[in-house]
Design an enzyme around this catalytic site. Structure first.
Site, PDB file in Angstrom:
ATOM      1  N   LEU A  95      35.626  43.002  43.687  1.00 27.51           N
ATOM      2  CA  LEU A  95      36.604  41.761  45.214  1.00 27.51           C
ATOM      3  C   LEU A  95      35.764  40.590  45.840  1.00 27.51           C
ATOM      4  O   LEU A  95      34.514  41.417  45.741  1.00 27.51           O
ATOM      5  CB  LEU A  95      36.876  42.999  46.409  1.00 27.51           C
ATOM      6  CG  LEU A  95      38.141  44.219  45.963  1.00 27.51           C
ATOM      7  CD1 LEU A  95      37.588  45.189  47.291  1.00 27.51           C
ATOM      8  CD2 LEU A  95      38.868  43.248  45.625  1.00 27.51           C
ATOM      9  N   ASP A  96      36.288  39.999  46.442  1.00 22.70           N
ATOM     10  CA  ASP A  96      35.235  39.270  47.113  1.00 22.70           C
ATOM     11  C   ASP A  96      34.602  39.504  47.948  1.00 22.70           C
ATOM     12  O   ASP A  96      35.064  40.803  48.824  1.00 22.70           O
ATOM     13  CB  ASP A  96      36.020  38.088  47.987  1.00 22.70           C
ATOM     14  CG  ASP A  96      36.728  36.724  46.622  1.00 22.70           C
ATOM     15  OD1 ASP A  96      36.909  36.668  45.419  1.00 22.70           O
ATOM     16  OD2 ASP A  96      37.942  36.517  47.267  1.00 22.70           O
ATOM     17  N   MET A  97      33.569  39.008  49.237  1.00 25.88           N
ATOM     18  CA  MET A  97      32.147  39.886  49.896  1.00 25.88           C
ATOM     19  C   MET A  97      33.618  39.464  51.122  1.00 25.88           C
ATOM     20  O   MET A  97      33.093  41.121  51.105  1.00 25.88           O
ATOM     21  CB  MET A  97      31.569  38.406  50.564  1.00 25.88           C
ATOM     22  CG  MET A  97      31.140  39.037  50.954  1.00 25.88           C
ATOM     23  SD  MET A  97      29.231  37.674  51.478  1.00 25.88           S
ATOM     24  CE  MET A  97      28.258  38.660  52.637  1.00 25.88           C
ATOM     25  N   THR A 140      36.558  40.257  51.635  1.00 27.67           N
ATOM     26  CA  THR A 140      37.598  41.056  51.307  1.00 27.67           C
ATOM     27  C   THR A 140      37.259  42.830  51.325  1.00 27.67           C
ATOM     28  O   THR A 140      36.397  42.963  50.406  1.00 27.67           O
ATOM     29  CB  THR A 140      38.810  40.959  49.563  1.00 27.67           C
ATOM     30  OG1 THR A 140      38.489  39.822  49.687  1.00 27.67           O
ATOM     31  CG2 THR A 140      39.818  41.763  49.520  1.00 27.67           C
TER      32      THR A 140
END
Length: 560
Positions: free
Chosen positions: A400-402, A404
């Protein structure tokens, strides 16, 4: 110093209103003084009569194109507080347009060699275009093709006749009486040799004929090749001369050329437009005139290009590819704000939402990396490894994106990891995300299809492309529309591209409503409101379908 380039604050700010550190240019919230300067500049942009069509009316126009503008809050050597303003590249047909700061080097200034060099290149281009479109060259190429076809037909016909003659000779040999065979065989051998001699002569004739036709074509193509080589050498020479003109100062008065700056980077040579963005121009002018930079901000004004995500009036960070190497030199000696992405997340136990002997799923908090990164090791993977020393380090199946939050799936063995990876690749894994969008989404549901690729000069940003990108599909359903222009949406990604949901939400051909808190594609003024809410997969051992749902308290999470 020309007063037309410096704008004084009226009234002057108080000392306590000044920033303690200079803006971290790649991820920031504008300081109130930078916002004040930006608002004054935006008022000027609205009032001035422009020939350039920014297209900020909100409707797409083919010839309209927005522009990035920047402000730099400074203190003059006399202690006066104010700001400088700049635009990226060229505006109204010029690089130098007061009251904006001038370029580091004016390509089209009165003393520039660039125009003469550009004219020479244009003349070479015109010669190449003229030769390539020459009717005589087209005729000679057509003649060469026809000669080649005729030559091949002559050879094919001759070989067909040779084959028939050979068959006839073989037949005559088979029918000859023994007493006649020796004399007949000698005669037929001589006949066979004559066929081969004629083939040799025909090959020589056709080769010479083709060579003469090719020579006429070569006259043109060699001249085109010579001109292209001359253009390449002249362009490189002109580019090198330009690199010599682009030198950048820092606070200590140290100067570095753009060629030297980029020589130490993976690019090795400066990309096109290096030094023409707002930030380098603003800092260069400030250092040249002994001003102290205090804070800065850059914002987009007008219609977005079709491939990028730019929203009118939104603030944007400096680009990494073209600006970061230059700014690293220019900002040396200035105390910068901390990179907000590197702020530590409280080292609290991760919430486990599913676990068995093979699989582990946690609720990743926003702001924490999934796996260790280049600038920080703190991550879900590292925290799990540290908190469970007796267990084998987990395998992060996806990321997951940082920024998110939500469900992150990990495997406890290499075999399980491979199985789950295959399920992601084969789209067996199903995911759903909650997102709060900064804008009203009119349709209740739909599918977004926008191909994407990395913006190579501005990683990790993505751009939307028509050709050459990776296909990206997202289903969405509106959950709720709030007063004030916010929309709660549930996303169902059908592919798993980097930043897919963020781009599909923000792009004009997507939902045209960036996710609240998106620092890359939206305003980024609060935490990113994107949450991995649901995930289902086939258990690698039992084959049972596992469904994980977080049950987020939407009212608390949206915090409107």
């Amino acid at each position: 110093m020309s007063k037309t380039r410096f704008r004084s604050f009226h009234p002057q700010p108080q000392v306590e209103d000044l920033p303690e550190r200079f803006t971290f240019p790649y991820h920031y919230q504008p300081h109130p003084l930078a916002e004040r300067a930006a608002q004054e500049l935006q008022s000027y942009l609205k009032e001035r009569d422009w020939t350039h069509d920014f297209g900020q009316a909100g409707t797409w126009r083919e010839d309209a194109l927005g522009k990035m503008f920047g402000v730099l809050v400074v203190r003059t050597k006399d202690g006066e507080l104010g700001y400088l303003q700049a635009f990226s590249g060229r505006l109204e047909g010029t690089y130098d347009l007061p009251p904006f700061v001038p370029p580091v080097y004016d390509l089209y200034g009165p003393n520039s060699f660039f125009q003469a060099g550009e004219q020479d290149l244009n003349e070479i281009n015109a010669k190449v275009d003229k030769l390539e479109s020459s009717p005589d060259l087209a005729a000679q190429r057509s003649r060469l093709t026809q000669v080649g076809r005729r030559a091949q037909k002559l050879l094919d016909d001759h070989r067909h006749q040779m084959k028939q003659a050979k068959a006839e000779r073989d037949y005559r040999r088979s029918q000859a009486a023994p007493v006649e065979y020796s004399e007949l065989d000698a005669e037929l051998r001589e006949e066979s040799a004559q066929w081969r001699f004629r083939e040799r002569d025909l090959k020589r004739f056709t080769k010479n004929t083709i060579a003469r036709a090719q020579a006429w074509v070569d006259l043109y193509e060699q001249e085109i090749k010579r001109l292209r080589q001359a253009r390449k050498q002249q362009s490189a020479s002109l580019q090198n001369r330009l690199f010599e003109q682009y030198t950048f100062l820092n606070r200590a008065g140290q100067s570095k050329g753009v060629g030297e700056i980029f020589a130490a980077t993976p690019l090795q040579v400066p990309p096109a437009g290096a030094g023409e963005c707002c930030a380098p121009k603003l800092l260069q002018y400030a250092f040249l005139h002994e001003m102290s930079p205090l804070c800065m901000a850059e914002f987009w004004w007008g219609q977005s290009p079709p491939d990028l995500i730019r929203h009118h009036g939104h603030y944007y960070p400096a680009c990494r590819g073209k600006c970061e190497p230059i700014l690293t030199h220019m900002l040396a000696g200035l105390k910068l704000e901390e990179n907000p992405l590197l702020k530590s997340i409280p080292d609290e136990p991760l919430k486990v939402v599913y676990e068995d002997a093979y699989v582990l799923a946690v609720d990743k908090p926003g702001g924490l990396l999934s796996v260790p990164g280049r600038e920080t090791e703190d991550s879900v993977w590292l925290r799990l490894k540290s908190s469970r020393p007796a267990e084998t380090a987990p395998y992060s199946v996806h990321r997951l994106d940082m920024e998110t939050s939500g469900i992150l799936l990990l495997a406890k063995t290499a075999e399980v990891y491979k199985n789950l990876q295959s399920q992601f690749a084969d789209r067996i894994v199903k995911k759903a995300y909650l997102a709060l969008l900064d804008g009203q989404v009119e349709s209740d549901e739909g599918i977004i299809e926008l191909a994407m690729r990395f913006d190579y000069l501005n990683r990790p940003r993505q751009i939307v492309v028509r050709n050459g990108g990776k296909s990206a599909l997202t289903k969405y359903r509106v959950e709720e529309r709030y007063p004030g222009g916010k929309t709660l949406v549930r996303f169902y990604p059908l592919t798993g591209r980097t930043h897919q949901l963020r781009v599909h939400a923000a792009h004009a051909n997507g939902l045209n409503a960036p996710i609240v808190g998106d620092s890359l594609y939206g305003k980024g003024q609060r935490a990113l409101k994107l949450r991995a809410e649901e995930l289902s997969f086939s258990h690698p051992i039992s084959g049972e379908m596992i469904e994980i749902k977080l049950g987020t308290d939407v009212d608390s999470w949206t915090n409107l």
